[in-house]
Enzyme design. Structure first.
Site, short mmCIF file in Angstrom:
data_model
loop_
_atom_site.label_atom_id
_atom_site.label_comp_id
_atom_site.label_asym_id
_atom_site.label_seq_id
_atom_site.Cartn_x
_atom_site.Cartn_y
_atom_site.Cartn_z
N ASP A 1 6.67 7.92 -47.11
CA ASP A 1 6.18 8.66 -48.26
C ASP A 1 7.26 9.68 -48.63
O ASP A 1 8.18 9.95 -47.85
CB ASP A 1 4.88 9.37 -47.88
CG ASP A 1 4.38 10.29 -48.97
OD1 ASP A 1 4.28 9.83 -50.12
OD2 ASP A 1 4.11 11.46 -48.66
N ASP B 1 6.83 13.08 -51.09
CA ASP B 1 6.39 14.48 -51.15
C ASP B 1 5.57 14.85 -49.92
O ASP B 1 4.59 14.17 -49.60
CB ASP B 1 5.56 14.72 -52.41
CG ASP B 1 6.37 14.54 -53.67
OD1 ASP B 1 7.25 15.36 -53.93
OD2 ASP B 1 6.12 13.56 -54.40
#
Length: 233
Positions: free
Chosen positions: A21, A23
């Site tokens: 991922d 953020d």
């Protein structure tokens, strides 16, 4: 360090690739995210809480504005977020972990639109992998499995042989649904809120080594003087 009882979950296993991922996992964009969404909520006169991290903007906005204005609202939040890239930093251990992996074994899978992902990565100065899957690339975003299935497909690997590293419940749910092994990074959410095969306080607690049989995960103390290996050619 993680609960010792969880450390054996991945012991002795090898993997073909890591799907990160973005953020809250690789970069900290929280101040910019909060500023942009607060301004958007004020403009649109809606109340948005801060518990929806890790979900696509469309899914959030569809719950807050009339259906006929969703596309307009999405365009506005994308405009606001892309313009605000101040205070975006690389999280501890992220660059070292990313750089320890060969190009063919790493990807970013994010709920951001592609222009926003490019803007935030550029602002952070993190050297990104070639494979970046965004919400623009799949029919459904997290918590559905399609984003991680797409990431594995672009790398040419079986998702069941992939590690997903995520900071949000929606992303971890997506990783599990795709058949991947999941690592939760506490920070955006408390460890107790994350459902993963392994939970760590940060990426600086992880090392990944490239071996003949695949990628090997090791847990380390971030205070150790151990140096990460250089990525294979």
């Amino acid at each position: 360090m993680p609960d010792p009882g969880t450390e054996n979950v991945l012991q002795g296993r090898t993997f073909d690739a890591v799907l990160f991922d973005m953020d809250g996992t690789l970069i900290d964009s929280t101040p910019a995210v909060n500023r942009s969404w607060a301004l958007w909520a004020e403009e649109w006169e809606v109340a948005k809480d801060e518990t929806s991290h890790g979900r696509p903007a469309r899914d959030i906005i569809e719950e807050l504005v009339p259906a006929e204005r969703v596309d307009e609202a999405i365009a506005r939040i994308l405009e606001l977020e892309t313009a605000d890239t101040n205070d975006i930093t690389v999280l501890p251990g992220a660059a070292a972990l990313m750089n320890s992996l060969p190009e063919s074994r790493r990807a970013i899978v994010t709920s951001c639109a592609r222009p926003l992902a490019v803007a935030r990565l550029g602002a952070s100065a993190l050297v990104a992998p070639k494979v970046i899957v965004t919400i623009d690339d799949t029919p459904r975003g997290k918590p559905f499995p399609e984003p991680f299935l797409e990431g594995a497909a672009r790398l040419g690997v079986d998702p069941r042989r992939c590690l997903v590293i995520e900071d949000a419940p929606a992303g971890l749910q997506a990783g599990r649904a795709a058949g991947c092994t999941t690592i939760g990074v506490a920070g955006t959410y408390a460890a107790a809120e994350l459902d993963a095969d392994l939970i760590v306080p940060g990426l600086d607690h992880l090392r990944i080594e490239v071996a003949a049989g695949g990628l090997i995960l090791r847990l380390v103390s971030p205070n150790s003087q151990e140096r990460s290996p250089s990525p294979p050619k």
